[in-house]
Motif scaffolding. Structure first.
Motif, short mmCIF file in Angstrom:
data_model
loop_
_atom_site.label_atom_id
_atom_site.label_comp_id
_atom_site.label_asym_id
_atom_site.label_seq_id
_atom_site.Cartn_x
_atom_site.Cartn_y
_atom_site.Cartn_z
N LYS A 53 0.83 -1.20 0.00
CA LYS A 53 0.00 0.00 0.00
C LYS A 53 0.87 1.25 0.00
CE LYS A 53 -4.00 -2.15 2.22
NZ LYS A 53 -4.92 -2.15 3.37
N GLY A 54 0.53 2.18 -0.89
CA GLY A 54 1.28 3.42 -1.00
C GLY A 54 2.41 3.37 -2.00
N PRO A 168 -9.70 5.86 -6.12
CA PRO A 168 -9.37 4.45 -5.89
C PRO A 168 -8.30 4.25 -4.83
CG PRO A 168 -8.25 5.26 -7.83
CD PRO A 168 -9.13 6.37 -7.37
N ASP A 169 -8.32 3.07 -4.23
CA ASP A 169 -7.21 2.65 -3.38
C ASP A 169 -6.05 2.19 -4.25
OD1 ASP A 169 -8.66 2.95 -0.89
OD2 ASP A 169 -9.80 1.17 -1.51
N LEU A 195 -2.73 11.47 -5.65
CA LEU A 195 -3.09 10.13 -5.19
C LEU A 195 -1.97 9.53 -4.36
CD1 LEU A 195 -4.76 8.67 -8.43
CD2 LEU A 195 -5.92 9.29 -6.31
N GLN A 196 -0.72 9.76 -4.78
CA GLN A 196 0.41 9.25 -4.02
C GLN A 196 0.44 9.85 -2.61
OE1 GLN A 196 3.49 10.35 -6.86
NE2 GLN A 196 3.88 8.21 -7.34
N GLU A 197 0.20 11.15 -2.51
CA GLU A 197 0.21 11.81 -1.21
C GLU A 197 -0.93 11.30 -0.33
OE1 GLU A 197 0.11 15.96 -1.92
OE2 GLU A 197 2.14 16.05 -2.76
N ARG A 198 -2.02 10.85 -0.97
CA ARG A 198 -3.15 10.32 -0.23
C ARG A 198 -2.92 8.88 0.22
NH1 ARG A 198 -7.82 7.85 -1.49
NH2 ARG A 198 -7.44 7.88 -3.72
N GLU A 214 10.88 9.01 -12.27
CA GLU A 214 10.37 10.14 -11.50
C GLU A 214 9.19 9.76 -10.60
OE1 GLU A 214 9.42 13.19 -14.26
OE2 GLU A 214 11.51 13.72 -14.68
N LEU A 215 8.30 8.90 -11.10
CA LEU A 215 7.06 8.61 -10.39
C LEU A 215 7.14 7.41 -9.45
CD1 LEU A 215 4.14 9.15 -12.95
CD2 LEU A 215 4.78 10.59 -11.02
N CYS A 216 7.96 6.43 -9.81
CA CYS A 216 7.88 5.13 -9.14
C CYS A 216 8.83 5.00 -7.96
CB CYS A 216 8.16 4.01 -10.14
SG CYS A 216 6.93 3.93 -11.45
#
Length: 333
Positions: A53-54, A168-169, A195-198, A214-216
């Motif tokens: 998760k996250g 979404p989760d 979404l990542q911050e959430r 950059e994203l992963c």
């Protein structure tokens, strides 16, 4: 750690039966397995994968390596031939272009249809409708038209707007963002950061190496249906580039090095023994600018001894060579 798992794949694989002739399918049914009239194709070889998760996990690999098939099994739109898939949380997926849309329905009707497929009630969709439309950037006129009249970019705008409205989760994206224009991609990546911050979990396929880095927080490399390796995005992208840009005679050795975990110096010893020039690697891009008295051509990278090369080693020294031709007299500044 099991409580923090968002996705867990155990021994998951996908096989397809390939029939050479239509009648072979009927024969297989009649013989009830006593004879075989098909050959099996392993789209995804059995693999294990845990996504927590996250996490934001990028999956990279050449076309046909099984990336999209893997995502479809995670989303439940495709059943695995073997193994088990565990998904914890609400999933929103952006897979094939137009998936979840009825081409004869209008854009507005498809918002309600796609949102229902993703688990929203009609009232929840109604409450979020204005936000969906605002994010998509489509006007009232377009939303009243059948989506069969939409361009691929408009399809993606609407589909992504609905997918993220579900909150979404787990968000699953299969390279659909590559279709949109640059401004819309920036908007999408900004929302992905939200979404990542959430604390949402994101699983996506991309051929854009920089986007993965950059994203992963984690990356997976697949090749010919097999999970080759996983780890830090920079290491995985480096291994991916080594694999796809290496001369043909070196790829098998590099593949084995990657599988064994030698990411930082994949097959570096073998590289010194092989000619760094591969005639099969030819640039297909060509950009020309208006000449203003001079022209640069025949650009190439060479070893220090002048030998042309297409294989660069970390820490190596090279010469950058090109030809200059002048249509006007050259004057020193």
């Amino acid at each position: 750690m099991s409580a923090a798992l968002a996705i867990r794949l155990l021994g998951v694989g996908k096989r397809y039966r390939i029939y050479d002739r239509p009648e072979d399918r009927l024969k297989q049914m009649l013989w009830r397995g006593k004879r075989t009239y098909f050959r099996e194709f392993e789209a995804v070889k059995p693999l294990d994968l845990s996504v927590y998760k996250g996490q934001t996990v990028g999956i990279v690999g050449c076309n046909g390596s099984g990336k999209s098939t893997l995502l479809q099994m995670v989303c439940g739109t495709l059943s695995p031939s073997e193994g088990s898939v565990e998904v914890h949380g609400r999933v929103s997926a952006l897979l094939e272009l137009g998936a979840g849309f009825n081409p004869e329905f209008s854009g507005k009707e498809n918002i309600y249809l796609n949102a229902a497929i993703l688990g929203l009630s009609e009232q929840e969709t109604h409450d979020r409708y204005d936000d969906i439309v605002a994010f998509s950037g489509l006007d009232v006129g377009h939303l009243a038209q059948p989506v069969s009249t939409y361009s691929s970019g408009m399809y993606v705008r609407l589909a992504f707007a609905v997918a993220i409205a579900v909150e979404p989760d787990i968000l699953v994206v299969d390279e659909a963002l590559a279709v949109g224009d640059e401004a819309f991609q920036r908007k999408c990546f900004a929302r992905i950061h939200d979404l990542q911050e959430r604390g949402a979990t994101i699983l996506f396929v991309s051929h854009a190496a920089q986007t993965v880095v950059e994203l992963c927080s984690h990356a997976v490399l697949m090749d010919h249906g097999e999970k080759i390796c996983e780890g830090e995005p920079k290491d995985i992208i480096t291994g991916y580039h080594r694999l796809i840009f290496a001369p043909q005679q070196m790829r098998a050795a590099i593949r084995e090095d990657l599988k064994s975990g030698k990411l930082s110096a994949a097959n570096s010893t073998a590289m010194g023994d092989v000619d760094g020039s591969d005639e099969a690697l030819q640039s297909e891009s060509r950009i020309e600018y208006e000449a203003h008295g001079g022209r640069i051509s025949d650009v190439r990278i060479c070893e220090l001894d002048g030998t042309e090369t297409q294989l660069l080693k970390t820490g190596g020294r090279y010469r950058f060579r090109y030809r200059m031709s002048y249509s006007d007299e050259a004057v020193e500044p």
